[in-house]
Design an enzyme around this catalytic site. Structure first.
Site, PDB file in Angstrom:
ATOM      1  N   GLU A 118       0.824  -1.201   0.000  1.00 36.32           N
ATOM      2  CA  GLU A 118       0.000   0.000   0.000  1.00 36.32           C
ATOM      3  C   GLU A 118       0.865   1.261   0.000  1.00 36.32           C
ATOM      4  O   GLU A 118       0.515   2.263  -0.626  1.00 36.32           O
ATOM      5  CB  GLU A 118      -0.936   0.001   1.212  1.00 36.32           C
ATOM      6  CG  GLU A 118      -2.071  -1.005   1.130  1.00 36.32           C
ATOM      7  CD  GLU A 118      -3.147  -0.597   0.130  1.00 36.32           C
ATOM      8  OE1 GLU A 118      -3.127   0.553  -0.355  1.00 36.32           O
ATOM      9  OE2 GLU A 118      -4.023  -1.434  -0.160  1.00 36.32           O
ATOM     10  N   GLU A 122       0.300   3.847  -3.081  1.00 35.14           N
ATOM     11  CA  GLU A 122      -0.287   5.167  -2.831  1.00 35.14           C
ATOM     12  C   GLU A 122       0.706   6.306  -2.940  1.00 35.14           C
ATOM     13  O   GLU A 122       0.310   7.444  -3.241  1.00 35.14           O
ATOM     14  CB  GLU A 122      -0.953   5.190  -1.453  1.00 35.14           C
ATOM     15  CG  GLU A 122      -2.182   4.296  -1.371  1.00 35.14           C
ATOM     16  CD  GLU A 122      -3.018   4.528  -0.139  1.00 35.14           C
ATOM     17  OE1 GLU A 122      -4.193   4.131  -0.149  1.00 35.14           O
ATOM     18  OE2 GLU A 122      -2.498   5.107   0.848  1.00 35.14           O
ATOM     19  N   SER A 139     -13.167   1.344  15.446  1.00 30.94           N
ATOM     20  CA  SER A 139     -13.923   2.153  16.409  1.00 30.94           C
ATOM     21  C   SER A 139     -14.523   1.206  17.431  1.00 30.94           C
ATOM     22  O   SER A 139     -14.424  -0.020  17.304  1.00 30.94           O
ATOM     23  CB  SER A 139     -15.026   2.961  15.715  1.00 30.94           C
ATOM     24  OG  SER A 139     -16.155   2.153  15.447  1.00 30.94           O
ATOM     25  N   GLU A 164      -8.859   3.515  -9.457  1.00 33.22           N
ATOM     26  CA  GLU A 164      -9.500   4.507 -10.312  1.00 33.22           C
ATOM     27  C   GLU A 164     -10.179   5.622  -9.540  1.00 33.22           C
ATOM     28  O   GLU A 164     -10.438   6.701 -10.102  1.00 33.22           O
ATOM     29  CB  GLU A 164     -10.521   3.836 -11.229  1.00 33.22           C
ATOM     30  CG  GLU A 164     -11.638   3.099 -10.498  1.00 33.22           C
ATOM     31  CD  GLU A 164     -12.610   2.425 -11.446  1.00 33.22           C
ATOM     32  OE1 GLU A 164     -12.385   2.501 -12.672  1.00 33.22           O
ATOM     33  OE2 GLU A 164     -13.585   1.824 -10.965  1.00 33.22           O
ATOM     34  N   GLU A 166      -8.825   6.776  -6.557  1.00 32.06           N
ATOM     35  CA  GLU A 166      -7.826   7.367  -5.671  1.00 32.06           C
ATOM     36  C   GLU A 166      -7.136   8.533  -6.362  1.00 32.06           C
ATOM     37  O   GLU A 166      -6.900   8.508  -7.569  1.00 32.06           O
ATOM     38  CB  GLU A 166      -6.779   6.323  -5.253  1.00 32.06           C
ATOM     39  CG  GLU A 166      -7.286   5.297  -4.270  1.00 32.06           C
ATOM     40  CD  GLU A 166      -6.203   4.338  -3.831  1.00 32.06           C
ATOM     41  OE1 GLU A 166      -6.164   4.011  -2.632  1.00 32.06           O
ATOM     42  OE2 GLU A 166      -5.414   3.886  -4.682  1.00 32.06           O
TER      43      GLU A 166
END
Length: 204
Positions: A118, A122, A139, A164, A166
């Site tokens: 990742e 990214e 959470s 597509e 991001e």
């Protein structure tokens, strides 16, 4: 450590925490049904309270049909000690915010490998080392486990490969600038993971 081993060790550690003196009695899960299922999932759980009453509680994922139920957040550190962040649009805040890179752990993928993957996808950065330092629930009402990793020796010598939808723009920040971003209301998402990563990196 593989994901099953990591999960087992984490589960053993979590189980040990459940036996603290003075804790309330845990609720008993008596049923669960799927309420909503797309990228995010919502399940309706029914619990029996210690006094015998039953209550319903919404818990959410994502939790895909392919077995995805965890993600990873990476604190990338360059050799100069700067932090690699990304600027991108987020639909919840409905604005461009600062994030740490990260994403979903694919079925059967080790969380550390997912973090390195990742990071490069990214940001276009690769790393010399990447260490898992912990995990957290997304959470208090979530079944989604988020692993935390620290990547060191990060350099922009890889290839950015975005989905597509991001639009990640990598930005290097000094530690002071990153901490200022954390303290600015609404400037970042994933603050809990960021603070945990900084703590493990000795940068708080």
């Amino acid at each position: 450590m593989s994901e099953p081993e990591w999960r087992s060790a984490a589960a053993d550690s979590a189980a040990a925490e459940l036996s603290r003196p003075g804790d309330p009695t845990a609720w008993e899960l008596v049923g669960e049904e799927l309420g909503f299922h797309r990228f995010l999932t919502v399940k309706l759980r029914r619990y029996r309270l210690p006094d015998g009453r039953e209550v319903e509680w919404d818990v959410f994922g994502p939790e895909s049909d392919q077995g995805i139920s965890a993600g990873v957040t990476v604190l990338p550190l360059t050799p100069e000690g700067r932090i690699v962040t990304i600027r991108m649009f987020r639909a919840g805040p409905d604005r461009i915010v600062t994030n740490l890179p990260g994403g979903l752990v694919e079925p059967g993928e080790e969380p550390a490998l997912a973090g390195a993957r990742e990071l490069e996808e990214e940001t276009g950065y690769t790393c010399e080392t990447l260490d898992l330092v912990g995990w957290q629930w997304s959470s208090a009402s979530s079944t989604f486990r988020k692993y935390i990793a620290i990547a060191r020796g990060c350099r922009p010598d890889g290839k950015q490969s975005l989905d597509e939808t991001e639009d990640c723009v990598p930005v290097e920040l000094t530690v002071d600038a990153f901490r200022a971003e954390l303290r600015t209301p609404g400037a970042m998402t994933g603050l809990d993971a960021a603070y945990l990563a900084l703590d493990h990196a000795g940068l708080l």
